[in-house]
Design a protein around this motif. Structure first.
Motif, mmCIF file in Angstrom:
data_model
loop_
_atom_site.group_PDB
_atom_site.id
_atom_site.type_symbol
_atom_site.label_atom_id
_atom_site.label_comp_id
_atom_site.label_asym_id
_atom_site.label_seq_id
_atom_site.Cartn_x
_atom_site.Cartn_y
_atom_site.Cartn_z
ATOM 1 N N ARG A 3 45.525 -4.834 47.179
ATOM 2 C CA ARG A 3 44.696 -4.234 47.314
ATOM 3 C C ARG A 3 43.506 -4.589 47.236
ATOM 4 N NH1 ARG A 3 44.811 -1.653 41.666
ATOM 5 N NH2 ARG A 3 45.075 -4.164 40.666
ATOM 6 N N ASP A 104 54.980 9.591 42.644
ATOM 7 C CA ASP A 104 53.946 8.830 42.125
ATOM 8 C C ASP A 104 54.778 9.315 40.326
ATOM 9 O OD1 ASP A 104 52.973 7.485 43.639
ATOM 10 O OD2 ASP A 104 50.885 8.311 43.301
ATOM 11 N N ASP A 143 60.441 -0.249 45.736
ATOM 12 C CA ASP A 143 59.592 0.752 45.967
ATOM 13 C C ASP A 143 60.018 1.855 45.719
ATOM 14 O OD1 ASP A 143 57.276 2.607 45.754
ATOM 15 O OD2 ASP A 143 55.747 1.898 47.652
ATOM 16 N N ARG A 145 59.088 5.492 46.257
ATOM 17 C CA ARG A 145 58.147 6.465 46.399
ATOM 18 C C ARG A 145 59.045 7.170 48.050
ATOM 19 N NH1 ARG A 145 52.487 5.095 45.460
ATOM 20 N NH2 ARG A 145 53.269 2.936 46.435
ATOM 21 N N SER A 375 51.446 -4.529 43.517
ATOM 22 C CA SER A 375 51.653 -3.630 44.367
ATOM 23 C C SER A 375 50.931 -2.043 43.710
ATOM 24 C CB SER A 375 52.951 -3.392 44.556
ATOM 25 O OG SER A 375 54.463 -3.176 42.985
ATOM 26 N N GLU A 376 50.916 -0.942 44.354
ATOM 27 C CA GLU A 376 51.578 0.255 43.743
ATOM 28 C C GLU A 376 51.947 0.351 42.814
ATOM 29 O OE1 GLU A 376 51.207 3.115 46.813
ATOM 30 O OE2 GLU A 376 49.456 1.956 47.951
ATOM 31 N N VAL A 379 50.775 -0.433 39.380
ATOM 32 C CA VAL A 379 49.682 0.028 39.414
ATOM 33 C C VAL A 379 50.597 0.788 38.045
ATOM 34 C CG1 VAL A 379 47.725 0.544 39.917
ATOM 35 C CG2 VAL A 379 47.706 -1.251 40.484
ATOM 36 N N LEU A 380 51.173 1.421 39.025
ATOM 37 C CA LEU A 380 51.678 2.912 38.613
ATOM 38 C C LEU A 380 52.557 2.487 37.042
ATOM 39 C CD1 LEU A 380 53.526 5.267 41.291
ATOM 40 C CD2 LEU A 380 51.323 6.030 40.143
#
Ligand SMILES: Nc1ncnc2c1ncn2[C@@H]1O[C@H](COP(=O)(O)OP(=O)(O)OP(=O)(O)O)[C@@H](O)[C@H]1O
Ligand SMILES: [Mg+2]
Length: 454
Positions: A3, A104, A143, A145, A375-376, A379-380
């Motif tokens: 990031r 998300d 992921d 999403r 990773s995103e 973090v979520l």
């Protein structure tokens, strides 16, 4: 993929507190500020005095701010492996949105559904690391999403720790005037960032030889297999030297830094150093060999305990062998002794960031690298955990006197008797290169006594 942005790590060590500020730009980590200040209020890796530890953290943060030229508002703080539990968990939700496209919020919900597992009141969830998502039965999704589906499942690992330790950690950092961004499990960060890709896959063990504790983390198939912690480290070597030679802790520490080596056979029988001892007018001559015998006994004691447990867990023959970090591993001969004890390949990990090429900083670097590389989805997941935890957390009360963990009484040597500053270089933290031979005692005597008694 890292990031982009600034990340700050805080390592609350028994010997020293380290703060590191780094900027991540397109997968590159650039260190922009670092500090290292003597620790107070920490014993064997555990905070035993919140006020004292908070004061040292504040100083360390201020020094790092000055070097980095930025204000530090939040930190990623490392949590030692004490009583850490890792359990598999899974969650499942129906995808509620009209379009059935996973968003998300759905990741947040599925993580929360995996948190409803019963956790005893004295434990708290520190982290949930998703291993895979499953969309309508299709496995192995990292992921989800943007995908379409009716049912979203997640399998992952849930890390819990004792509420008391977590409370004290959080309270101490907040008392220093800083917010906790994430609590990072130190052994996990260590194993993920110190080991290379192959070592993480085929298996290897990191041993962090700190001042008050020795932490072990084994990883295989990219997963943390085992962690353990031993309340014994480099400060015990200093105490042993002080006790056996009847000399002050500050002299013992300086002897260790300047003349110490862990491999007895390499230590000279003829080179001597004069040591001021209690109860004698004249300094006593100590051979390098004798000093090494004292040091070696403790190093071997620690590593033998580690070996027994690794053997029991069938982790001794991992192909990646052992990687050593921490200030205690810097001393000449430690790698050789470890090699002899473990019977496997042992290497010392020296970070390659300019200005901090010192194994002592490996832990704080690993905290920053770990958050930078999240990773995103990670973090979520972490935010879902923190949100839960925030709801459950009692407000912090700064008015009352803190009660400390019952089993530890502060037997730490008063700071005034130990002068760490003279050994810990402040401007450049890099020690003598590990393979450079130490000077002969006779050449070094002036240096050490000059700096100690001038
Ligand atoms: N050059 C050196 N030679 C010998 N010992 C060293 C050297 N540099 C550091 N040490 C020892 O390393 C220890 C500190 O290491 P480190 O900073 O990794 O510990 P810490 O993180 O503060 O403590 P812990 O991890 O146990 O809570 C001290 O005992 C110190 O004496
Ligand atoms: Mg440490």
């Amino acid at each position: 993929m890292a990031r982009n942005g600034f990340f700050t790590g805080l390592d609350i060590g028994t010997s020293s507190i380290k703060v590191l500020v780094a900027e991540f730009i397109s997968d590159e980590m650039n260190v922009i500020g670092v500090s290292n200040v003597p620790s107070t209020g920490v014993k064997d890796g555990i905070i035993i005095d919140i006020e004292a530890a908070a004061a040292a953290i504040k100083t360390a943060v201020e020094q790092a701010e000055e070097k980095a030229g930025i204000t530090i508002e939040r930190v990623n703080v490392g949590l030692p492996a004490n009583l850490l539990q890792i359990e598999p968990t899974q969650g499942m939700i129906p995808v509620p949105s009209e379009s059935k496209e996973i968003k998300d919020e759905d990741v947040d919900s599925v993580v929360k559904s995996a948190l409803t597992k019963s956790i005893t009141p004295e434990r708290e969830v520190i982290s949930l690391v998703p291993e895979e998502f499953i969309v309508d039965g299709f496995q192995g999704i990292r992921d989800p999403r943007g995908m379409m589906g009716i049912r979203l499942e997640m399998r992952g690992l849930i890390y819990t720790g004792p509420s008391t330790i977590l409370h004290n950690l959080r309270k101490t950092v907040e008392r220093a005037g800083i917010k906790v961004e994430n609590i990072i499990i130190s052994p996990l960060a260590m194993a993920k960032t110190v080991l290379n890709e192959g070592e993480r896959e085929f298996g290897a063990t990191v041993i962090d030889m700190g001042g008050g504790q020795t932490t072990v983390a084994s990883m295989r198939a990219q997963e943390l297999q085992y962690t353990n912690i031993y309340a014994e480290g480099g400060e015990y070597i200093t105490k042993d030297i002080s006790k056996v030679l009847k000399t002050s802790l500050s002299i013992a520490e300086a002897l260790k830094y300047n003349f110490g080596r862990a491999d007895v056979v390499e230590a000279s029988l003829t080179e001597t150093v004069k040591v001021d001892v209690v109860g004698s007018e004249e300094p006593v001559e100590v051979t390098e060999r004798y000093l090494s015998e004292i040091i070696s006994a403790r190093v071997r004691h620690i590593l033998d305990r580690v070996k027994q447990d690794l053997e029991r867990g069938r982790l001794l023959d991992l192909p990646g062998g052992i990687v050593l970090i921490g200030g205690g591993a810097i001393m000449p001969g430690v790698v050789e002794v470890a090699q002899e004890i473990f019977g496997t390949t042992v290497k010392l990990h020296v970070p390659n960031q300019v200005g901090i090429r010192n194994p002592m900083f490996a832990n704080v670097i690993s905290l920053v690298e770990y958050v930078g590389m999240m990773s995103e989805v990670d973090v979520l997941a972490q935010n879902a955990v923190s949100g839960e935890e925030l709801l459950r957390r009692k407000p912090i009360d700064f008015t009352g006197q803190e009660t400390y963990l019952p089993d530890y009484n502060n037997s730490r040597v008063p700071e005034s008797t130990v002068s760490y500053e003279q050994q810990v270089p402040q401007a450049n933290y890099e020690p003598q290169a590990p393979d450079e031979p130490k000077q002969k005692i006779s050449e070094r005597v002036r240096g050490i006594f000059g700096s100690m008694f001038d």
